[in-house]
Design an enzyme around this catalytic site. Structure first.
Site, PDB file in Angstrom:
ATOM      1  N   GLY A  95      -5.248   1.234  -9.630  1.00 57.77           N
ATOM      2  CA  GLY A  95      -4.968   0.682  -7.993  1.00 57.77           C
ATOM      3  C   GLY A  95      -5.378   1.878  -6.793  1.00 57.77           C
ATOM      4  CD  GLU A  96      -1.765   5.071  -5.663  1.00 61.38           C
ATOM      5  OE1 GLU A  96      -1.428   5.284  -4.330  1.00 61.38           O
ATOM      6  OE2 GLU A  96      -0.987   5.131  -6.556  1.00 61.38           O
ATOM      7  CE  LYS A 100      -9.126   8.016 -17.461  1.00 61.07           C
ATOM      8  NZ  LYS A 100      -9.880   9.469 -17.498  1.00 61.07           N
ATOM      9  N   GLY A 101      -4.660   3.868 -15.125  1.00 62.08           N
ATOM     10  CA  GLY A 101      -4.215   3.630 -13.651  1.00 62.08           C
ATOM     11  C   GLY A 101      -5.367   3.180 -12.900  1.00 62.08           C
ATOM     12  CG  ASN A 139      -7.820  -9.737 -15.057  1.00 64.93           C
ATOM     13  OD1 ASN A 139      -9.043 -10.093 -14.540  1.00 64.93           O
ATOM     14  ND2 ASN A 139      -7.000 -10.788 -15.056  1.00 64.93           N
ATOM     15  NE  ARG A 174      -7.327  -2.169 -24.025  1.00 63.24           N
ATOM     16  CZ  ARG A 174      -6.199  -2.799 -24.622  1.00 63.24           C
ATOM     17  NH1 ARG A 174      -4.921  -2.160 -24.327  1.00 63.24           N
ATOM     18  NH2 ARG A 174      -6.094  -3.959 -25.243  1.00 63.24           N
ATOM     19  CB  ILE A 175     -10.794  -2.774 -17.173  1.00 66.77           C
ATOM     20  CG1 ILE A 175     -11.171  -1.385 -16.853  1.00 66.77           C
ATOM     21  CG2 ILE A 175     -10.820  -3.799 -16.195  1.00 66.77           C
ATOM     22  CD1 ILE A 175     -10.723  -0.707 -15.578  1.00 66.77           C
ATOM     23  CG  PHE A 200      -1.715  -1.360   1.448  1.00 68.20           C
ATOM     24  CD1 PHE A 200      -2.711  -1.487   0.543  1.00 68.20           C
ATOM     25  CD2 PHE A 200      -1.724  -2.042   2.379  1.00 68.20           C
ATOM     26  CE1 PHE A 200      -3.331  -2.945   0.253  1.00 68.20           C
ATOM     27  CE2 PHE A 200      -2.226  -3.260   2.502  1.00 68.20           C
ATOM     28  CZ  PHE A 200      -3.004  -3.716   1.584  1.00 68.20           C
TER      29      PHE A 200
HETATM   30 MO1  MOS Z   1       1.077   3.763  -3.611  1.00 71.11          MO
HETATM   31  S1  MOS Z   1       0.846   4.670  -2.061  1.00 71.11           S
HETATM   32  O1  MOS Z   1       1.845   4.970  -4.624  1.00 71.11           O
HETATM   33  O2  MOS Z   1       2.311   2.288  -3.241  1.00 71.11           O
END
Ligand code: MOS
Length: 728
Positions: free
Chosen positions: A694-695, A691-692, A621, A618-619, A230
């Site tokens: 994870g956050e 566009k990312g 998965n 785009r996704i 994280f």
């Molecule tokens: Mo993320 S907080 O940029 O690992």
């Protein structure tokens, strides 16, 4: 490039799923080398001062203790150039200063972990102690704030029809991944190898090169698996230097794994914030001005910054904006990025305030946002590459059943529970960095793709294999993706939601190049059924090259390579990263909806349902995407309702530095959750159109919950975490 898309977009399970769930994945601390000895850090028990003496005699007398190292006997290291964050990085045992409670002051190396732990408890450290300053609310900021302004915010606020003046406070949070930070260090002559928990193997090489004054090519960092991070593994912390230093001193490999408690002092954290926000709008809810005065904590020796102010500059159309960002230097260890860094904290304030504005004007919270939707990015004057936030609202409102929300707070009950619905927007920067990937196709028709990236959880090897499989025309089973070793091709840190855009684009480039090599070979080969065909008319699928409109005419990679006496083909893919000057404003967007139930008598908050709708382009998965979104909703519930690193300001100790007292959401806290992705690509952002993700998925969760709590109770809580006490 008209390759059939078979793997990308499919809900493929993780390629390492079986290894992970059967406990066979090897994390940093699981590496046991021949002759390895164990290191246990002795931490400072005072919050500020100097070490006046270290009595290690009792520790050294224990059978099995190899050495006790402190500033009294540690070798002097060469001066270190500052990197990020600016300041002077904490170094292993180079002086007698205590900068924060829990700072390493010695390390005990012993033949077994148990002996090292026991001996560490016998080391007597004496201090000359000064009172630490650890309370952001009681200390002065540094006198060099960062500022931003457009228009005349103060004048426009003065003249505004509607004015809100709001003070937000956010607690410090710790990442608490399952895998604690740890490393195994081994020297062979002047070559150093580290088996390290990190999100950035090549960044760790750079840090160690600076720390020990070594050429980077004599250092190798290996980190094939990370058990959650994280952001906590985004930079290299002092325990890694301690392990390397100790291994050099005792001339044996050293394993050093922090205890859970030590990770609270040994690794950074999401800093506490004080965010004072003033909004001005006209009677129709259109923002005329905003002023943002933000203070955040940092250590005295380094200054960590994050973009907490971005949302306030560009999420809504606002002609007049003024921002001040101040650091409060404290006697604490340095904070660091934690999922959605800056943006998730900023969104709590801006998105809570928009909800207040809606309530003030008796407007629907989505309507007030739509009225402030900007035509372009007013902070950069650039057009948005893609911004599908309106779609997020529309789809989310429908899926969630937003029309059933009563706009009147405290008007919906379910027995003892007050029910409320809230929503919030989210935004996160689309970062892209330079990356490379090597691709090798063997004569047996399988491919190996490699890059020095990491997988702290999202499933990097899986999504990269999908991109490679389609670009090479192979099945997922025929592709292996290798990561987590600094000797592999260049990759940025696995943070800032940049991995798919950066490494993914390099993987696609390398695979495209290799496929074209093979096609060129075939069309020039008189013995190939593809001889003489225009290369652009050839596609590859299932390891077979064929004419697009004449599928029976073709041959396999295996036949092609065998006939040409080739053991393999190889190519190096690259991606240059974001250009120096951008033509567009690149962000991912979210709309998060939450339903909460608040116990009317006890103030307990339960999240009942959440829907997140994301414009991440785009996704690759959807299954991995769901895992990101659901994990982030979980983290967001923690941010909103539970997580709070508590410091005793008398001595600077963190009093809840363990998983019993630091609350995180567990299964029992989890609501029904659904994630939806707005269709579309963004090829302005990067060649693979992402566009990312994870956050962006965590940004907006905390304010959606806070807004739902207001709708349920009529109580506006401007402090995180929202506790039962605050609601009583
Ligand atoms: Mo993320 S907080 O940029 O690992």
């Amino acid at each position: 490039m008209s390759q059939p898309q078979a793997a990308v977009g499919a809900a493929v399970p993780r390629v390492d799923a079986r290894l992970r769930v059967t406990g066979r994945t090897k994390y940093a601390g699981d590496n046991s080398l021949d002759g390895v000895v164990h290191a246990v850090v002795v931490d400072s028990s005072v919050g500020r001062g100097r070490v006046t003496g270290i009595d290690a005699r009792a520790a050294e007398a224990q059978t099995g203790v190899v050495k006790v190292i402190s500033h009294l006997n540690a070798p002097k290291l060469p001066p270190r150039e500052p990197g990020y964050p600016p300041g002077e990085a904490l170094r292993p045992f180079q002086d007698d200063r205590v900068r924060f409670f829990g700072q390493p002051v010695a390390v005990v190396v012993a033949t077994t972990l148990e002996v090292a732990q026991h001996a560490a408890s016998l080391v007597k450290v004496s201090y000359d102690t000064q009172p630490p300053s650890t309370d952001i609310g009681a200390a002065d900021p540094a006198d060099d704030p960062e500022t931003y302004a457009r228009g005349d915010a103060d004048g426009a606020l003065e003249a505004a029809d509607v004015k809100l003046d709001l003070a937000y406070r956010m607690a410090r949070n710790h990442h608490n991944p399952m895998e604690p930070a740890g490393t195994v260090a081994r020297w062979e002559g002047d070559k150093l190898t580290l088996w390290e928990k990190t999100q950035h193997v090549q960044g760790t090489v750079e840090t160690m090169a600076a720390e020990f004054g070594m050429p980077p090519d004599s250092i190798r960092v290996i980190s094939p698996a990370v058990g959650g991070a994280f952001g906590s593994g985004g930079r290299t912390w002092v325990h890694t230097s301690i392990a390397a230093l100790a291994a050099r001193e005792v001339k044996r490999p050293v394993k050093l794994v922090l205890t859970r408690r030590q990770t609270y002092f040994g690794v950074g954290y999401r800093p506490a914030y004080e965010y004072d926000l003033r909004l001005g709008s006209d009677r129709r809810g259109r923002l005329t001005a905003s002023a943002h005065d933000v203070r955040t904590e940092s250590s005295r020796y380094e200054r960590h910054s994050e973009d907490v102010l971005a949302a306030g500059r560009m999420l809504y159309s606002t002609p007049n904006v003024r921002q001040v960002y101040e650091h409060v230097p404290l006697d604490v260890n340095t904070p660091t990025w934690m999922r959605g860094p800056g943006y998730s904290s900023g969104a709590f304030c801006v998105e809570s305030a928009m909800d207040e504005l809606a309530h003030e004007l008796d407007l629907d919270p989505i309507e007030v946002r739509l009225r402030n939707e900007p035509a372009d990015d007013e902070s950069s004057n650039l057009p948005f590459s893609t911004r599908r936030l309106r779609d997020c609202y529309r789809v989310g409102a429908r899926e969630f059943g937003w029309h059933r929300r009563s706009p009147k707070p405290r008007s919906t009950r379910d027995g003892d529970w007050l029910i409320g619905m809230g929503m919030a927007s989210g935004v996160y920067d689309t970062a892209r960095s330079e990356a490379q990937a090597s691709v090798r196709l063997d004569a047996d028709g399988t491919a190996l793709v490699q890059s020095a990236t990491s997988d702290m959880g999202p499933g990097t090897a899986t999504s990269m294999s999908q991109v490679a499989a389609d670009a090479l025309g192979l099945t997922m089973r025929q592709v292996t993706f290798r990561l987590g070793d600094s000797i592999l091709p260049l990759a940025p840190g696995h943070h800032g939601s940049r991995t798919m855009a950066s490494v993914g684009s390099a993987v696609q480039d390398g695979c495209d190049k290799l496929r074209k090599q093979a096609i060129t070979l075939a069309v020039k080969d008189e013995d190939s059924p593809l001889y003489g065909v225009a290369p652009a008319d050839v596609v590859v699928h299932g390891g077979r090259l064929y004419v697009k409109d004449e599928p029976t005419r073709g041959e396999t990679y295996r036949l092609l390579l065998a006939r040409n006496d080739l053991t393999h083909l190889e190519a190096l893919g690259s991606y240059a990263g974001a250009p120096e000057s951008e033509k567009f404003s690149f962000y991912a967007y979210a709309a998060t909806f939450a339903e909460v139930a608040v116990d009317a008598r006890l103030g307990l908050v339960r999240v009942r349902r959440m829907v997140g709708v994301y414009d991440a382009a785009r996704i690759i998965n959807p299954r991995l995407a769901d895992s990101q979104a659901i994990g982030a909703m979980t983290g967001g519930i923690g941010h909103a309702l539970l997580e709070h690193t508590v410091t005793d300001h008398r001595d600077g100790r963190i009093v809840n530095a363990n998983l019993a007292d630091y609350l995180v959401p567990t299964h029992a806290d989890m609501p029904e959750m659904k994630a939806i992705y707005i269709d579309g690509e963004d090829y302005e952002a990067d060649p693979i159109g992402v566009k990312g993700l994870g956050e962006i998925v965590i940004v907006g969760v905390a304010p959606a919950i806070a807004n739902a709590v207001f709708n349920a109770t009529g109580r506006r809580i401007r402090e995180l975490p929202i506790t039962a006490e605050a609601l009583l």
